[in-house]
Design a protein around this motif. Structure first.
Motif, PDB file in Angstrom:
ATOM      1  N   ALA A 170      19.205  55.646  -6.354  1.00 24.08           N
ATOM      2  CA  ALA A 170      19.830  55.335  -7.647  1.00 24.08           C
ATOM      3  C   ALA A 170      20.623  54.033  -7.587  1.00 24.08           C
ATOM      4  CB  ALA A 170      20.736  56.489  -8.071  1.00 24.08           C
ATOM      5  N   ALA A 171      21.342  53.809  -6.485  1.00 25.58           N
ATOM      6  CA  ALA A 171      22.127  52.582  -6.346  1.00 25.58           C
ATOM      7  C   ALA A 171      21.228  51.353  -6.390  1.00 25.58           C
ATOM      8  CB  ALA A 171      22.908  52.611  -5.025  1.00 25.58           C
ATOM      9  N   THR A 172      20.133  51.421  -5.655  1.00 24.30           N
ATOM     10  CA  THR A 172      19.230  50.271  -5.582  1.00 24.30           C
ATOM     11  C   THR A 172      18.472  50.085  -6.889  1.00 24.30           C
ATOM     12  OG1 THR A 172      18.999  50.815  -3.236  1.00 24.30           O
ATOM     13  CG2 THR A 172      17.495  49.162  -4.132  1.00 24.30           C
ATOM     14  N   GLN A 173      18.057  51.174  -7.506  1.00 26.23           N
ATOM     15  CA  GLN A 173      17.365  51.072  -8.795  1.00 26.23           C
ATOM     16  C   GLN A 173      18.270  50.454  -9.849  1.00 26.23           C
ATOM     17  OE1 GLN A 173      16.162  55.164  -9.346  1.00 26.23           O
ATOM     18  NE2 GLN A 173      14.073  54.776  -8.626  1.00 26.23           N
ATOM     19  N   HIS A 174      19.562  50.763  -9.806  1.00 27.29           N
ATOM     20  CA  HIS A 174      20.507  50.168 -10.754  1.00 27.29           C
ATOM     21  C   HIS A 174      20.533  48.650 -10.594  1.00 27.29           C
ATOM     22  CE1 HIS A 174      24.102  49.332 -13.050  1.00 27.29           C
ATOM     23  NE2 HIS A 174      24.717  48.869 -11.969  1.00 27.29           N
ATOM     24  N   LEU A 175      20.607  48.180  -9.364  1.00 21.27           N
ATOM     25  CA  LEU A 175      20.628  46.741  -9.115  1.00 21.27           C
ATOM     26  C   LEU A 175      19.307  46.086  -9.504  1.00 21.27           C
ATOM     27  CD1 LEU A 175      22.499  46.794  -5.686  1.00 21.27           C
ATOM     28  CD2 LEU A 175      23.411  46.012  -7.886  1.00 21.27           C
ATOM     29  N   LEU A 176      18.206  46.759  -9.236  1.00 20.96           N
ATOM     30  CA  LEU A 176      16.892  46.237  -9.628  1.00 20.96           C
ATOM     31  C   LEU A 176      16.778  46.141 -11.149  1.00 20.96           C
ATOM     32  CD1 LEU A 176      14.724  48.215  -7.055  1.00 20.96           C
ATOM     33  CD2 LEU A 176      14.932  45.718  -7.130  1.00 20.96           C
ATOM     34  N   SER A 177      17.350  47.127 -11.847  1.00 22.55           N
ATOM     35  CA  SER A 177      17.271  47.131 -13.311  1.00 22.55           C
ATOM     36  C   SER A 177      18.042  45.960 -13.924  1.00 22.55           C
ATOM     37  CB  SER A 177      17.817  48.450 -13.868  1.00 22.55           C
ATOM     38  OG  SER A 177      19.234  48.517 -13.757  1.00 22.55           O
ATOM     39  N   LEU A 178      18.991  45.400 -13.153  1.00 17.97           N
ATOM     40  CA  LEU A 178      19.761  44.246 -13.609  1.00 17.97           C
ATOM     41  C   LEU A 178      19.074  42.923 -13.256  1.00 17.97           C
ATOM     42  CD1 LEU A 178      23.332  45.492 -12.606  1.00 17.97           C
ATOM     43  CD2 LEU A 178      22.384  45.365 -14.921  1.00 17.97           C
TER      44      LEU A 178
END
Length: 340
Positions: A170-178
């Protein structure tokens, strides 16, 4: 755990020494009316037989005390665990003792000492245990519950954790989504089970998005502030520095913030940071830290209740329980800078 071996009794030791049970009892109680030679012989046999004094009966001792033991100095993470254990202990009428073992050896004498002190169970937090240490507790019939163990001994032990893989994902997906693609991971000990799960979640998210993990983008150390400063400095000084960093703990994230500040980087305008734990630290940083909430108080509560069930001789449904993590978005993350 394997079945407990038969506990040695005073009669067993007395028979081996060729003395009366009363004499053995005098030695245990430190009475002076025993000859030095007999005292030495009885003490030696008590150790050979792994004798553990029986715990006081419940009606004599009340509900007893559970020890919560740490390997390192207490911090914001520890405080949340302790708070949860204390709350659950108050509900059950059980006292809580907090201790720090550091690097001291855990032996049969250590286990016997816990029982002699009236402990009903032991909760070990972020500990690294050998196979012999749970075995020593098992011989003493003292239940053990682990929270976020750094390793899992081959013998079956009961442990409480969180969904570390899902949190890392979830942490990495959040950064990828940005829009970030140059994302580094600065985490804890490489062999720690919780760190491995967070790292695997990070790698899984990066692979699913087709974002490469560049050389030097994964750092392993400890979950402490200074490790964050050093790990953050190492990745920020790379030729192709990351635009975002996922830290293995909130403490590390704050250390990375300091490393960024020293390099004149603004957060989140120049660098986005995500932590892990959601301790009080995350709320008071500037800017407030985006992080993965690990339900630390709930983990302390679950460990205490599980330890008491084991102390009562009850069976537990599962020897490993994972509580859900969740992403908490605050001010330390933002879309990737357009100039990069």
């Amino acid at each position: 755990m394997p079945p407990s071996p038969r506990r040695a009794t005073l009669a067993t030791v007395a028979a081996s020494a060729g003395v009366s049970v009363a004499t053995v009892s005098k030695v245990l109680n430190g009475r002076s009316d025993v000859s030095p030679a007999t005292r030495s012989l009885v003490q030696s046999l008590l150790q050979q037989h792994d004798y553990v004094a029986p715990a006081p009966r419940r009606e004599q001792a009340g509900l007893g005390i559970v020890e919560v033991q740490f390997d390192t100095d207490l911090n914001a993470y520890s405080t949340e665990i302790i708070q949860g254990a204390v709350e659950a202990g108050a509900e059950a009428g059980v006292g809580i003792v907090v201790s720090i073992r550091g690097g001291q050896a855990r032996t049969t004498a250590w286990a016997r000492g816990l029982v002699a002190a009236g402990r009903r169970a032991l909760i070990a937090v972020t500990s690294e245990l050998t196979a012999g240490q749970p075995a020593a507790l098992n011989r003493a019939r003292l239940p053990l519950v682990l929270i976020d163990p750094l390793n899992l001994p081959r013998t079956r032990v009961t442990s409480i954790g969180s969904t570390n893989f899902a949190g890392g994902l979830a942490a990495t997906q959040h950064l990828l989504s940005l829009g970030h693609r140059r994302i580094a991971y600065v985490g804890g000990p490489a062999t720690a089970a919780c760190n491995q799960a967070r790292l695997h979640g990070y790698r899984a998210a990066m692979e699913a998005e087709g974002a490469p993990v560049l050389p030097g983008y994964v750092r392993s150390s400890h979950f402490h502030y200074q490790d964050g400063v050093e790990g953050g400095a190492a990745v920020l000084d790379l030729p192709h520095a990351p635009t975002a960093i996922f830290a293995g703990s909130d403490e590390m994230a704050v250390g990375i913030m300091e490393a960024a500040r020293e390099r004149g980087l603004r957060i989140p305008e120049d660098l986005s940071i995500v932590g892990f734990d959601d301790t009080q630290i995350a709320k008071v940083t500037s800017p407030p830290l985006t992080t993965i909430r690990q339900p630390l108080r709930e983990m302390g509560q679950a460990a205490l209740r599980t330890a008491l069930r084991l102390a009562e001789g009850e069976r537990v449904d599962s020897h490993h329980v994972e509580l859900a993590t969740e992403l908490v978005v605050r001010g330390s993350t933002a879309p990737v800078p357009h100039r990069l």
